[in-house]
Motif scaffolding. Structure first.
Motif, PDB file in Angstrom:
ATOM      1  N   GLY A  22      37.043 -24.006 -20.624  1.00 42.57           N
ATOM      2  CA  GLY A  22      37.379 -23.280 -19.605  1.00 42.57           C
ATOM      3  C   GLY A  22      37.801 -21.739 -19.446  1.00 42.57           C
ATOM      4  N   ASN A  23      38.370 -21.293 -20.491  1.00 38.84           N
ATOM      5  CA  ASN A  23      38.869 -19.929 -20.611  1.00 38.84           C
ATOM      6  C   ASN A  23      38.448 -19.108 -21.716  1.00 38.84           C
ATOM      7  OD1 ASN A  23      39.982 -21.478 -22.866  1.00 38.84           O
ATOM      8  ND2 ASN A  23      41.836 -20.469 -22.610  1.00 38.84           N
ATOM      9  N   ALA A  24      37.140 -19.608 -22.294  1.00 35.36           N
ATOM     10  CA  ALA A  24      36.525 -18.772 -23.402  1.00 35.36           C
ATOM     11  C   ALA A  24      35.039 -18.801 -23.424  1.00 35.36           C
ATOM     12  CB  ALA A  24      37.248 -19.304 -24.730  1.00 35.36           C
ATOM     13  N   SER A  25      34.237 -17.719 -23.449  1.00 34.34           N
ATOM     14  CA  SER A  25      33.084 -17.751 -23.497  1.00 34.34           C
ATOM     15  C   SER A  25      32.611 -18.449 -24.958  1.00 34.34           C
ATOM     16  CB  SER A  25      32.523 -16.146 -23.586  1.00 34.34           C
ATOM     17  OG  SER A  25      32.670 -15.500 -24.619  1.00 34.34           O
ATOM     18  N   PRO A  26      31.251 -18.671 -25.005  1.00 32.55           N
ATOM     19  CA  PRO A  26      30.701 -19.251 -26.206  1.00 32.55           C
ATOM     20  C   PRO A  26      30.731 -18.120 -27.489  1.00 32.55           C
ATOM     21  CG  PRO A  26      29.153 -19.657 -24.348  1.00 32.55           C
ATOM     22  CD  PRO A  26      30.203 -18.786 -23.727  1.00 32.55           C
ATOM     23  N   THR A  27      30.777 -16.939 -27.038  1.00 29.01           N
ATOM     24  CA  THR A  27      30.827 -16.007 -27.987  1.00 29.01           C
ATOM     25  C   THR A  27      32.380 -15.953 -28.775  1.00 29.01           C
ATOM     26  OG1 THR A  27      29.154 -14.373 -26.920  1.00 29.01           O
ATOM     27  CG2 THR A  27      30.651 -13.424 -28.748  1.00 29.01           C
ATOM     28  N   THR A  28      33.053 -16.132 -27.931  1.00 29.13           N
ATOM     29  CA  THR A  28      34.832 -16.085 -28.346  1.00 29.13           C
ATOM     30  C   THR A  28      34.932 -17.172 -29.097  1.00 29.13           C
ATOM     31  OG1 THR A  28      35.210 -14.922 -26.184  1.00 29.13           O
ATOM     32  CG2 THR A  28      37.112 -16.074 -27.498  1.00 29.13           C
ATOM     33  N   VAL A  29      34.374 -18.460 -28.793  1.00 23.58           N
ATOM     34  CA  VAL A  29      34.576 -19.750 -29.415  1.00 23.58           C
ATOM     35  C   VAL A  29      33.772 -19.723 -30.902  1.00 23.58           C
ATOM     36  CG1 VAL A  29      33.658 -22.148 -29.706  1.00 23.58           C
ATOM     37  CG2 VAL A  29      34.496 -21.012 -27.468  1.00 23.58           C
ATOM     38  N   THR A  30      32.833 -18.608 -31.020  1.00 19.80           N
ATOM     39  CA  THR A  30      32.108 -18.710 -32.101  1.00 19.80           C
ATOM     40  C   THR A  30      32.733 -17.886 -33.006  1.00 19.80           C
ATOM     41  OG1 THR A  30      29.893 -19.057 -31.195  1.00 19.80           O
ATOM     42  CG2 THR A  30      29.945 -17.570 -33.357  1.00 19.80           C
ATOM     43  N   ARG A  31      33.562 -16.536 -32.567  1.00 23.29           N
ATOM     44  CA  ARG A  31      34.341 -15.939 -33.306  1.00 23.29           C
ATOM     45  C   ARG A  31      35.556 -16.701 -34.007  1.00 23.29           C
ATOM     46  NH1 ARG A  31      33.805 -10.851 -29.055  1.00 23.29           N
ATOM     47  NH2 ARG A  31      31.861 -10.169 -29.895  1.00 23.29           N
ATOM     48  N   TRP A  32      36.191 -17.768 -32.741  1.00 20.13           N
ATOM     49  CA  TRP A  32      37.151 -18.435 -33.505  1.00 20.13           C
ATOM     50  C   TRP A  32      36.712 -19.220 -34.770  1.00 20.13           C
ATOM     51  CZ3 TRP A  32      38.573 -21.079 -28.277  1.00 20.13           C
ATOM     52  CH2 TRP A  32      39.323 -20.073 -27.332  1.00 20.13           C
ATOM     53  N   THR A  33      35.782 -19.773 -34.528  1.00 25.28           N
ATOM     54  CA  THR A  33      35.165 -20.394 -35.783  1.00 25.28           C
ATOM     55  C   THR A  33      34.917 -19.752 -37.053  1.00 25.28           C
ATOM     56  OG1 THR A  33      32.610 -20.818 -35.272  1.00 25.28           O
ATOM     57  CG2 THR A  33      33.955 -22.229 -34.289  1.00 25.28           C
TER      58      THR A  33
END
Length: 73
Positions: A22-33
């Motif tokens: 609920g607080n991050a875009s799919p792009t941000t999640v991908t950047r984390w991974t």
């Protein structure tokens, strides 16, 4: 366990994970991974709860060190 591996094992897409957090875009999640970005403390807490403690802040630190090298100082 790294977030990417957890997503693969649980068959949860980055898009679905971003909705659950609920607080991050799919792009941000991908950047984390990919260790291109480090989650905020609030995101780290949500990730740890969502994964039931399987993915922790220490996992992100370890992955970051592997990707960027240990920085002493």
């Amino acid at each position: 366990m790294y977030l990417e591996k957890w997503c693969n094992l649980t068959n949860i897409s980055k898009r679905e994970l971003s909705k659950r957090l609920g607080n991050a875009s799919p792009t941000t999640v991908t950047r984390w991974t990919k260790s291109k970005r480090f989650p905020t403390p609030q995101s780290l807490i949500k990730i740890e709860k969502l994964t039931e403690g399987v993915v922790t802040a220490n996992d992100f630190v370890k992955q970051w060190e592997e990707a960027h090298g240990k920085q002493e100082g």
